[in-house]
Each structure stands twice: as C-alpha cells, then as structure tokens.
Motif scaffolding. Structure first.
Motif, PDB file in Angstrom:
ATOM      1  N   SER A 117      53.493  64.755 -56.720  1.00 28.02           N
ATOM      2  CA  SER A 117      53.401  65.377 -55.402  1.00 28.02           C
ATOM      3  C   SER A 117      53.524  64.293 -54.333  1.00 28.02           C
ATOM      4  O   SER A 117      53.549  63.094 -54.644  1.00 28.02           O
ATOM      5  CB  SER A 117      52.061  66.098 -55.256  1.00 28.02           C
ATOM      6  OG  SER A 117      51.004  65.150 -55.206  1.00 28.02           O
ATOM      7  N   SER A 119      51.232  63.434 -52.165  1.00 25.18           N
ATOM      8  CA  SER A 119      49.994  62.639 -52.179  1.00 25.18           C
ATOM      9  C   SER A 119      49.991  61.642 -53.328  1.00 25.18           C
ATOM     10  O   SER A 119      49.561  60.498 -53.175  1.00 25.18           O
ATOM     11  CB  SER A 119      48.779  63.558 -52.282  1.00 25.18           C
ATOM     12  OG  SER A 119      48.684  64.401 -51.153  1.00 25.18           O
ATOM     13  N   SER A 173      46.128  57.601 -50.128  1.00 25.76           N
ATOM     14  CA  SER A 173      46.205  59.028 -50.417  1.00 25.76           C
ATOM     15  C   SER A 173      44.792  59.601 -50.405  1.00 25.76           C
ATOM     16  O   SER A 173      44.196  59.785 -49.367  1.00 25.76           O
ATOM     17  CB  SER A 173      46.880  59.231 -51.778  1.00 25.76           C
ATOM     18  OG  SER A 173      46.985  60.597 -52.086  1.00 25.76           O
ATOM     19  N   GLU A 238      47.073  70.448 -59.197  1.00 29.23           N
ATOM     20  CA  GLU A 238      48.105  70.495 -58.162  1.00 29.23           C
ATOM     21  C   GLU A 238      47.627  69.753 -56.910  1.00 29.23           C
ATOM     22  O   GLU A 238      46.489  69.905 -56.494  1.00 29.23           O
ATOM     23  CB  GLU A 238      48.438  71.944 -57.812  1.00 29.23           C
ATOM     24  CG  GLU A 238      49.080  72.723 -58.962  1.00 29.23           C
ATOM     25  CD  GLU A 238      50.465  72.232 -59.297  1.00 29.23           C
ATOM     26  OE1 GLU A 238      51.106  71.648 -58.401  1.00 29.23           O
ATOM     27  OE2 GLU A 238      50.901  72.437 -60.438  1.00 29.23           O
ATOM     28  N   HIS A 239      48.496  68.948 -56.331  1.00 24.72           N
ATOM     29  CA  HIS A 239      48.174  68.228 -55.099  1.00 24.72           C
ATOM     30  C   HIS A 239      49.281  68.440 -54.070  1.00 24.72           C
ATOM     31  O   HIS A 239      49.678  67.519 -53.373  1.00 24.72           O
ATOM     32  CB  HIS A 239      47.998  66.736 -55.385  1.00 24.72           C
ATOM     33  CG  HIS A 239      46.835  66.432 -56.270  1.00 24.72           C
ATOM     34  ND1 HIS A 239      45.534  66.373 -55.796  1.00 24.72           N
ATOM     35  CD2 HIS A 239      46.761  66.183 -57.601  1.00 24.72           C
ATOM     36  CE1 HIS A 239      44.706  66.100 -56.799  1.00 24.72           C
ATOM     37  NE2 HIS A 239      45.427  65.975 -57.892  1.00 24.72           N
ATOM     38  N   GLY A 240      49.780  69.655 -53.994  1.00 22.55           N
ATOM     39  CA  GLY A 240      50.841  69.948 -53.043  1.00 22.55           C
ATOM     40  C   GLY A 240      52.193  70.052 -53.733  1.00 22.55           C
ATOM     41  O   GLY A 240      52.303  69.991 -54.960  1.00 22.55           O
ATOM     42  N   GLY A 241      53.230  70.170 -52.934  1.00 25.02           N
ATOM     43  CA  GLY A 241      54.579  70.323 -53.461  1.00 25.02           C
ATOM     44  C   GLY A 241      55.143  69.026 -53.983  1.00 25.02           C
ATOM     45  O   GLY A 241      54.535  67.958 -53.846  1.00 25.02           O
ATOM     46  N   GLU A 245      60.008  66.643 -51.197  1.00 26.19           N
ATOM     47  CA  GLU A 245      59.909  67.273 -49.886  1.00 26.19           C
ATOM     48  C   GLU A 245      59.891  66.246 -48.758  1.00 26.19           C
ATOM     49  O   GLU A 245      60.056  66.597 -47.589  1.00 26.19           O
ATOM     50  CB  GLU A 245      58.645  68.137 -49.816  1.00 26.19           C
ATOM     51  CG  GLU A 245      58.704  69.352 -50.733  1.00 26.19           C
ATOM     52  CD  GLU A 245      57.447  70.196 -50.670  1.00 26.19           C
ATOM     53  OE1 GLU A 245      56.468  69.752 -50.032  1.00 26.19           O
ATOM     54  OE2 GLU A 245      57.434  71.296 -51.260  1.00 26.19           O
TER      55      GLU A 245
END
Length: 274
Positions: A117, A119, A173, A238-241, A245
């Motif tokens: 991700s 992060s 992060s 999960e730590h975002g997309g 991106e």
C-alpha cells in the motif's frame, strides 16, 4: 571506527610488503603493491562507470508529482536529501545507489507498487533512505573483501543502525504499516517470483504488460492467499489502496512503465531481493 579499521589494514599491508621485501626483494614488494593498486583502481572504475540513465524506468517529477512528493516527505523524515532521480526497477525491493559526483538514484521495484500500500511503501522507502544515510560514504565505496570483515567486527554497531532505520520507517508511515510491510516483503518476493515465472509467459505471448495489476488481483484470490500462507504470511491487513495510486493516471502510466521494463520482467530473469 572505520578510519581506525582502515589504518589497521594499511599497517598490515605495510607489514606484508616489508616481509616480502625482506624475504625476496624490494622489486617483488613494489610489483605486489602495483598489482594491488591496479586491482583496486579497476574495481573502482567498473563500479563507477555504470550510469543510472540505462537502468529502470525513469520517473519524471512533473509527470508523477505524487510519487516524488512522497519521497520528498520521507527523505525529510530520514534527515537526508531527496535522491536526484527515481527509477522503477523489476525487482521486489527498494535500493539507493550513488554514482560519480554524489548523484543519487532511488530505485523502487515496480512489483512493490502492486504488493504494498502507499503507507507500506513509505515505510520501505524510509528504511532504505535512512539506511543509506547512516552508512559512511567510504563504506559504500570499499570493496566487499575489505568491508565484510569490518561489518563482522562492528556487528553491534550495524544492528544499532538497522534499528535506527526501522524507527525512521515507522516515523515515515506508522508502526502498523511498517511492521506489515517488513513482514510481507520476503513473502511477496517469493510469491512474485513464482507468479512472474508463470504469468509472464502469457504477457509475452499477447504482449500485454499487465503483470503488476494482475499480481495485485492475484494476492486477493484463494490461490494467492494460499501462496502467501506457504511463504509465511497468514494475515493480510489492509493499509489502503495499492502504492501505484501515487502515480498520475495509473491506468495509463502503469502499463507504459511496465512496457519499459518488459524484458526485465520476463519469466527467465533471475530475481534480486532485499
């Protein structure tokens, strides 16, 4: 500490040359010195002649300000200057390289953009920048045969530097994302290697540079989850997309960047990992 070690090596080398001169002759000692100096010179030239322009896919700051802004922010946290250049490489790893004149290039593995991700990529980038910052410029230039004994002697000092780099990663992060990234990396490298070996053949057959997107989707499938579990990762927080991106218009730019690394991403290439 490094200076003292180099002085010790120089003293030992002088002792060896003196012994050779006493046992044989000054001529043999001079020849030995010349051979060693030539060897060191050739190694230095070979290490320095490689230019960053020929390695990886170049990331233009104006075209991809998001990725550059992330690196700028992480470099500030690490207490070092932003690399002069960012390139995407074919391996599941991040690396900082320094060339003649102090020119620094940050190489981010393209697979990292699909496996981590935003992060988590910040944490990995922070650790690499901090680690490079903590290493003496002399250490990065010494031949491995000279540097390896020094690293063994100063193992505790090396461990301290690693801990400092980990702390920078967390600051760049957050603790959870940093821990997640460093737990994932070895497993991702193993799963990516197998995935690339099998899936790249399809890409080569149809000339579709979509390996990274398909790898990201594969990680969420039952087959991908099983592969990760076999590699040692049983939980997948999960730590975002995905980190891609950070690229501008990733649906367009990611295939373009993959196409630049098409041959390097091929199935028969030997993988390099952290």
């Amino acid at each position: 500490m490094l200076a003292g070690y180099l002085v010790l090596l120089a003293t030992l080398a002088a002792g060896v040359l003196t012994a050779v001169a006493m046992l044989f002759s000054a001529t043999w000692a001079a020849l030995l010195l010349i051979v060693v100096l030539l060897w060191l010179f050739v190694r230095y030239v070979l290490m320095r002649r490689t230019k960053p322009e020929t390695q990886g896919a170049w990331i233009n700051r104006k075209l991809h300000p998001g990725l550059w802004q992330m690196v700028d922010e992480v470099a500030e946290v690490a207490g070092c200057r932003t690399p002069d250049e960012i390139r995407l490489g074919p391996d599941m790893r991040a690396d900082v390289r320094e060339y003649s004149g102090g020119f620094r290039c940050l190489v981010l593995g393209l697979p990292l953009l699909g496996g981590l991700s935003v992060s988590e990529l910040r944490a990995v980038t922070g650790r690499e920048l901090a680690h490079f910052q903590l290493v003496s410029p002399w250490e990065s230039r010494l031949p491995r045969a000279v540097l390896r004994p020094y690293q063994l002697i100063t193992k505790s000092h090396t461990r301290t530097r690693a801990e400092q780099a980990e702390a920078v990663a967390a600051s760049a992060s957050d603790d959870q994302a940093a821990k997640s990234a460093f737990v994932k990396l070895p497993a991702l490298a193993a799963v990516w290697r197998d995935f690339r070996f099998s899936s790249a053949r399809v890409s080569y057959q149809y000339r579709t540079p979509d390996l990274v997107q398909r790898f990201n989707a594969y990680l969420t499938t039952p087959e991908g989850t099983e592969a990760l579990a076999k590699a040692g990762v049983t939980e997948w927080p999960e730590h975002g997309g995905p980190a891609w991106e950070l690229l501008t218009e990733p649906d367009k730019s990611l295939p373009y960047l993959q196409r630049q690394l098409f041959e390097e991403l091929g199935p028969d290439r030997e993988e390099k990992t952290v």
